[in-house]
Design an enzyme around this catalytic site. Sequence first.
Site, PDB file in Angstrom:
ATOM      1  N   HIS A  23      54.274  -2.399  32.823  1.00  0.00           N
ATOM      2  CA  HIS A  23      55.672  -2.552  33.207  1.00  0.00           C
ATOM      3  C   HIS A  23      56.151  -3.980  32.924  1.00  0.00           C
ATOM      4  O   HIS A  23      55.367  -4.923  32.894  1.00  0.00           O
ATOM      5  CB  HIS A  23      55.839  -2.279  34.707  1.00  0.00           C
ATOM      6  N   MET A  48      61.843   1.446  36.924  1.00  0.00           N
ATOM      7  CA  MET A  48      61.384   0.177  36.338  1.00  0.00           C
ATOM      8  C   MET A  48      60.546   0.382  35.075  1.00  0.00           C
ATOM      9  O   MET A  48      59.723  -0.473  34.734  1.00  0.00           O
ATOM     10  CB  MET A  48      60.559  -0.600  37.375  1.00  0.00           C
ATOM     11  N   SER A  49      60.744   1.492  34.387  1.00  0.00           N
ATOM     12  CA  SER A  49      59.880   1.764  33.226  1.00  0.00           C
ATOM     13  C   SER A  49      60.632   2.531  32.147  1.00  0.00           C
ATOM     14  O   SER A  49      61.864   2.557  32.124  1.00  0.00           O
ATOM     15  CB  SER A  49      58.652   2.571  33.678  1.00  0.00           C
ATOM     16  N   TYR A  77      57.778  -5.784  34.986  1.00  0.00           N
ATOM     17  CA  TYR A  77      57.584  -6.653  36.169  1.00  0.00           C
ATOM     18  C   TYR A  77      56.178  -7.234  36.247  1.00  0.00           C
ATOM     19  O   TYR A  77      55.927  -8.168  36.997  1.00  0.00           O
ATOM     20  CB  TYR A  77      57.947  -5.917  37.472  1.00  0.00           C
ATOM     21  N   GLU A  78      55.238  -6.671  35.478  1.00  0.00           N
ATOM     22  CA  GLU A  78      53.880  -7.233  35.462  1.00  0.00           C
ATOM     23  C   GLU A  78      53.818  -8.513  34.628  1.00  0.00           C
ATOM     24  O   GLU A  78      52.797  -9.198  34.638  1.00  0.00           O
ATOM     25  CB  GLU A  78      52.901  -6.207  34.891  1.00  0.00           C
ATOM     26  N   ALA A 104      58.511   7.843  37.936  1.00  0.00           N
ATOM     27  CA  ALA A 104      59.039   7.998  39.286  1.00  0.00           C
ATOM     28  C   ALA A 104      60.325   7.190  39.338  1.00  0.00           C
ATOM     29  O   ALA A 104      60.395   6.111  38.758  1.00  0.00           O
ATOM     30  CB  ALA A 104      58.040   7.470  40.301  1.00  0.00           C
ATOM     31  N   SER A 106      53.820   6.862  37.815  1.00  0.00           N
ATOM     32  CA  SER A 106      53.105   6.710  39.082  1.00  0.00           C
ATOM     33  C   SER A 106      52.683   8.050  39.688  1.00  0.00           C
ATOM     34  O   SER A 106      53.511   8.919  39.908  1.00  0.00           O
ATOM     35  CB  SER A 106      54.012   6.033  40.113  1.00  0.00           C
ATOM     36  N   ASN A 143      62.281   8.915  45.852  1.00  0.00           N
ATOM     37  CA  ASN A 143      63.004   8.419  47.036  1.00  0.00           C
ATOM     38  C   ASN A 143      64.487   8.400  46.720  1.00  0.00           C
ATOM     39  O   ASN A 143      64.878   8.429  45.554  1.00  0.00           O
ATOM     40  CB  ASN A 143      62.531   6.994  47.370  1.00  0.00           C
ATOM     41  N   HIS A 152      47.734   2.837  38.684  1.00  0.00           N
ATOM     42  CA  HIS A 152      47.911   2.986  37.233  1.00  0.00           C
ATOM     43  C   HIS A 152      46.605   2.646  36.522  1.00  0.00           C
ATOM     44  O   HIS A 152      46.417   1.526  36.057  1.00  0.00           O
ATOM     45  CB  HIS A 152      48.989   2.036  36.713  1.00  0.00           C
ATOM     46  N   HIS A 170      56.176   1.384  47.788  1.00  0.00           N
ATOM     47  CA  HIS A 170      55.392   1.859  46.642  1.00  0.00           C
ATOM     48  C   HIS A 170      54.519   3.044  47.051  1.00  0.00           C
ATOM     49  O   HIS A 170      54.320   3.986  46.274  1.00  0.00           O
ATOM     50  CB  HIS A 170      54.532   0.716  46.087  1.00  0.00           C
TER      51      HIS A 170
HETATM   52  N1  HPA Z   1      64.127   1.748  42.499  1.00  0.00           N
HETATM   53  C1  HPA Z   1      63.550   1.311  41.368  1.00  0.00           C
HETATM   54  N2  HPA Z   1      62.476   1.879  40.845  1.00  0.00           N
HETATM   55  C2  HPA Z   1      61.945   2.922  41.476  1.00  0.00           C
HETATM   56  C3  HPA Z   1      62.487   3.425  42.673  1.00  0.00           C
HETATM   57  C4  HPA Z   1      63.639   2.801  43.201  1.00  0.00           C
HETATM   58  O1  HPA Z   1      64.199   3.189  44.271  1.00  0.00           O
HETATM   59  N3  HPA Z   1      61.723   4.482  43.053  1.00  0.00           N
HETATM   60  C5  HPA Z   1      60.748   4.595  42.113  1.00  0.00           C
HETATM   61  N4  HPA Z   1      60.877   3.669  41.159  1.00  0.00           N
END
Ligand code: HPA
Length: 280
Positions: free
Chosen positions: A84, A215-216, A86-87, A114, A31, A239, A62, A254
Amino acid sequence: MDTTRERVCEATEHVRAHTHHEPSIGLILGSGLGTLAARLVDPDIIPYDEIPHFPQSTVAGHSGRLVIGTLAGAQVLMMRGRVHYYEGYSTAQIGFPVRVMQQLGVETLCVTNAAGSLRPDWAPGDLMAIKDHLNVPGLTGHHPLRGPNDETFGPRFPSMSSAYDPNLLAVLRREADEQGVTLKEGIYVMVSGPSFETPAEVRFLRSTGADVVGMSTVPEVVVARHGGMRVLGISLISNVAVDSLRETSTETTHQEVLEVGEKTAPILASLIEGVVARLA
Ligand code: HPA
């Protein structure tokens, strides 16, 4: 199966027909980390939607295309955008582009993502070399290599004991040192998403020994290792994961993930370029 040799070969032929480069290094960017693509010299650009069987990314931020060119003296293939779990893609489908890289002769894969920090003392913008991972979807059955094994790609039971190449990690450490970049090191845990973690989940994931959550990345790394590629992984901390119900004001979004990615991208870009130069 979506990822049979026949399909991989069709995709590979399309890529071969649209580039004059012979990349030996693959880069998968997460990302907001796309700026490196602009640094490629003499690029061939191949949209994902023109490559047979190639998974199409559906998330904002993306964009989907391969950029193949020269970076710091090496021929590289860069995935601008990735898909991903989740998609709705299976983890095997997520690995499909890595199979194409393998067929193209790519030997080294560098992945960035990320991630949320599980450590309260790490901050947005920090960079972490991935030393190991926890494949939560894989451990619960969503493994990219589940199903019939094609021995021409790799062995039935591949080792993951050094999934992240110690020599590449050493190269990255030297490069970070030279550029004055502080590099954390730790364990990446993959979750399926797309929801961010509850505070209880954050505490649970921290208790596993993982340092960051995302998540990747893991499906691509597993497929790359199955195919005998060596892997370098870097997480950009976007974060700090929220571990208490009281901290509602610091909710992860996001947008925040994308913004931190864009701000830190130049540092990460020059790190990767430096590593590629050392490999070239
Ligand atoms: N959790 C899961 N996936 C992420 C996060 C998170 O806090 N930040 C960026 N991708």
